[in-house]
Design a protein around this motif. Structure first.
Motif, PDB file in Angstrom:
ATOM      1  N   SER A  24       2.399  78.108  17.166  1.00 52.60           N
ATOM      2  CA  SER A  24       2.346  76.727  16.676  1.00 52.60           C
ATOM      3  C   SER A  24       0.921  76.361  16.289  1.00 52.60           C
ATOM      4  CB  SER A  24       2.827  75.763  17.759  1.00 52.60           C
ATOM      5  OG  SER A  24       2.374  74.450  17.456  1.00 52.60           O
ATOM      6  N   LEU A  25       0.763  75.909  15.074  1.00 52.20           N
ATOM      7  CA  LEU A  25      -0.553  75.458  14.614  1.00 52.20           C
ATOM      8  C   LEU A  25      -1.028  74.282  15.458  1.00 52.20           C
ATOM      9  CD1 LEU A  25      -2.616  76.109  12.440  1.00 52.20           C
ATOM     10  CD2 LEU A  25      -1.468  74.476  10.955  1.00 52.20           C
ATOM     11  N   THR A  26      -0.077  73.417  15.810  1.00 47.86           N
ATOM     12  CA  THR A  26      -0.417  72.253  16.642  1.00 47.86           C
ATOM     13  C   THR A  26      -1.066  72.704  17.935  1.00 47.86           C
ATOM     14  OG1 THR A  26       1.365  70.900  15.748  1.00 47.86           O
ATOM     15  CG2 THR A  26       0.580  70.323  17.942  1.00 47.86           C
ATOM     16  N   ARG A  67       8.786  65.527   4.442  1.00 51.62           N
ATOM     17  CA  ARG A  67       7.948  64.936   5.503  1.00 51.62           C
ATOM     18  C   ARG A  67       6.517  65.418   5.257  1.00 51.62           C
ATOM     19  NH1 ARG A  67       7.649  63.443  11.161  1.00 51.62           N
ATOM     20  NH2 ARG A  67       5.993  64.556  12.266  1.00 51.62           N
ATOM     21  N   VAL A  69       2.536  64.945   6.654  1.00 48.71           N
ATOM     22  CA  VAL A  69       1.668  64.417   7.711  1.00 48.71           C
ATOM     23  C   VAL A  69       0.266  64.978   7.540  1.00 48.71           C
ATOM     24  CG1 VAL A  69       3.611  64.277   9.347  1.00 48.71           C
ATOM     25  CG2 VAL A  69       2.107  66.294   9.373  1.00 48.71           C
ATOM     26  N   LEU A  71      -2.612  66.266  10.134  1.00 47.03           N
ATOM     27  CA  LEU A  71      -2.953  66.528  11.533  1.00 47.03           C
ATOM     28  C   LEU A  71      -4.439  66.229  11.699  1.00 47.03           C
ATOM     29  CD1 LEU A  71      -1.120  69.928  12.226  1.00 47.03           C
ATOM     30  CD2 LEU A  71      -0.193  67.592  12.241  1.00 47.03           C
ATOM     31  N   ALA A  81       0.329  68.783   6.196  1.00 46.49           N
ATOM     32  CA  ALA A  81       1.578  69.545   6.344  1.00 46.49           C
ATOM     33  C   ALA A  81       2.678  68.856   5.550  1.00 46.49           C
ATOM     34  CB  ALA A  81       1.971  69.639   7.823  1.00 46.49           C
ATOM     35  N   PRO A 104       4.636  65.890  16.727  1.00 43.60           N
ATOM     36  CA  PRO A 104       4.509  67.055  15.845  1.00 43.60           C
ATOM     37  C   PRO A 104       5.826  67.811  15.700  1.00 43.60           C
ATOM     38  CG  PRO A 104       3.381  67.453  17.926  1.00 43.60           C
ATOM     39  CD  PRO A 104       3.806  66.008  17.933  1.00 43.60           C
ATOM     40  N   LEU A 105       6.057  68.294  14.507  1.00 37.76           N
ATOM     41  CA  LEU A 105       7.279  69.056  14.191  1.00 37.76           C
ATOM     42  C   LEU A 105       7.404  70.269  15.118  1.00 37.76           C
ATOM     43  CD1 LEU A 105       9.661  69.402  12.252  1.00 37.76           C
ATOM     44  CD2 LEU A 105       8.097  70.534  10.667  1.00 37.76           C
ATOM     45  N   ALA A 106       6.249  70.736  15.614  1.00 38.40           N
ATOM     46  CA  ALA A 106       6.263  71.889  16.530  1.00 38.40           C
ATOM     47  C   ALA A 106       7.238  71.672  17.686  1.00 38.40           C
ATOM     48  CB  ALA A 106       4.856  72.124  17.063  1.00 38.40           C
ATOM     49  N   PHE A 110       9.346  75.034  18.049  1.00 41.52           N
ATOM     50  CA  PHE A 110       8.917  76.115  18.951  1.00 41.52           C
ATOM     51  C   PHE A 110       9.529  76.021  20.339  1.00 41.52           C
ATOM     52  CE2 PHE A 110       6.045  78.405  16.257  1.00 41.52           C
ATOM     53  CZ  PHE A 110       5.685  77.458  15.290  1.00 41.52           C
ATOM     54  N   VAL A 162       8.209  74.757   5.769  1.00 47.00           N
ATOM     55  CA  VAL A 162       6.990  74.090   6.236  1.00 47.00           C
ATOM     56  C   VAL A 162       5.790  74.686   5.517  1.00 47.00           C
ATOM     57  CG1 VAL A 162       5.523  73.648   8.235  1.00 47.00           C
ATOM     58  CG2 VAL A 162       8.017  73.633   8.503  1.00 47.00           C
ATOM     59  N   GLU A 164       1.611  74.329   5.078  1.00 45.91           N
ATOM     60  CA  GLU A 164       0.406  73.766   5.721  1.00 45.91           C
ATOM     61  C   GLU A 164      -0.804  74.050   4.835  1.00 45.91           C
ATOM     62  OE1 GLU A 164       1.571  76.161   8.921  1.00 45.91           O
ATOM     63  OE2 GLU A 164       1.898  74.483  10.282  1.00 45.91           O
TER      64      GLU A 164
HETATM   65  C1  LIG Z   1       5.233  73.583  12.726  1.00 40.57           C
HETATM   66  C2  LIG Z   1       4.264  72.994  13.377  1.00 40.57           C
HETATM   67  O1  LIG Z   1       4.162  71.626  13.370  1.00 40.57           O
HETATM   68  C3  LIG Z   1       3.017  71.062  12.738  1.00 40.57           C
HETATM   69  C4  LIG Z   1       3.324  69.634  12.571  1.00 40.57           C
HETATM   70  C5  LIG Z   1       4.034  69.223  11.470  1.00 40.57           C
HETATM   71  C6  LIG Z   1       4.614  67.837  11.410  1.00 40.57           C
HETATM   72  O2  LIG Z   1       4.500  67.086  12.421  1.00 40.57           O
HETATM   73  O3  LIG Z   1       5.217  67.521  10.366  1.00 40.57           O
HETATM   74  C7  LIG Z   1       4.239  70.104  10.392  1.00 40.57           C
HETATM   75  C8  LIG Z   1       3.701  71.373  10.387  1.00 40.57           C
HETATM   76  C9  LIG Z   1       2.794  71.810  11.433  1.00 40.57           C
HETATM   77  O4  LIG Z   1       1.469  71.732  11.005  1.00 40.57           O
HETATM   78  C10 LIG Z   1       3.242  73.745  14.135  1.00 40.57           C
HETATM   79  O5  LIG Z   1       2.553  73.133  14.979  1.00 40.57           O
HETATM   80  O6  LIG Z   1       3.125  74.978  13.894  1.00 40.57           O
END
Ligand SMILES: C=C(O[C@@H]1C=C(C(=O)O)C=C[C@H]1O)C(=O)O
Length: 175
Positions: A24-26, A67, A69, A71, A81, A104-106, A110, A162, A164
């Motif tokens: 997860s990038l988050t 969507r 956003v 970050l 993202a 966060p989408l994470a 995940f 998704v 980024e």
């Molecule tokens: C998929 C993830 O979620 C992160 C958060 C996102 C959001 O809130 O829309 C979108 C992509 C990501 O940067 C991640 O953390 O890898």
């Protein structure tokens, strides 16, 4: 529009660590800086970008949920993202997107054992790409060309794409 590539660019240091990170990038951002937050720019039905509606297996005229956003970490914007899913899946496997808000989408991806991630693709974007233009508009400033990555997440076969876009400030969090 430039083609997305499956091979991570070998010449992309110091970006390579961020581009190729499989988790997860988050979580990677949170582990490196205080003050993580998700700024929701938009979440509505829109036509996908030219280089993404095919990946969803959809005709160009069909709108999808988009969507977008930013970050933020350490008081600076680090990622734009952009995620898309088919409208009908908002009432099915991707219904968790509807109430996500600024979480966060994470959290939806995940922690769900039914979600599978397909391989990452990479591209360097500039004034010719709509997401580069969105990043400049949202940040209110001209940006250099930016590295972007994208992948499809699938749940019961249904895709969520998704993308980024890495903003210059992310390098202040380390490579
Ligand atoms: C998929 C993830 O979620 C992160 C958060 C996102 C959001 O809130 O829309 C979108 C992509 C990501 O940067 C991640 O953390 O890898």
């Amino acid at each position: 529009m430039k083609r997305w590539k499956r091979l991570a660019p070998s010449h992309a240091d110091p970006w390579r660590g961020w581009l190729t990170y499989r988790g997860s990038l988050t979580w990677r951002i949170v582990s490196r800086a205080e003050g993580f937050r998700v700024e929701r720019i938009q979440q509505r039905l829109r036509h996908p970008n030219e280089d993404e509606y095919r990946a969803l297996g959809r005709p160009t005229h069909k709108r999808a949920l988009v969507r977008e956003v930013i970050l933020h970490a350490g008081g600076r914007p680090v990622v734009l993202a952009h995620s898309i899913a088919a409208r009908r899946d908002l009432f099915g496997v991707w219904r968790s997107l509807r109430g996500l808000g600024t979480r966060p989408l994470a959290e939806a991806l995940f922690t769900d054992p039914l979600v599978r991630r397909e391989p990452l693709e990479f591209v360097r974007i500039d004034f010719r790409h709509p997401l580069w233009k969105r990043a400049c508009k949202v940040l209110g400033r001209e940006l250099p060309s930016l590295w972007a990555r994208r992948s499809l997440f699938r749940k019961r076969g249904r895709p969520l794409m998704v993308t980024e876009v890495f903003l210059p400030e992310i390098l202040e969090l380390g490579a």
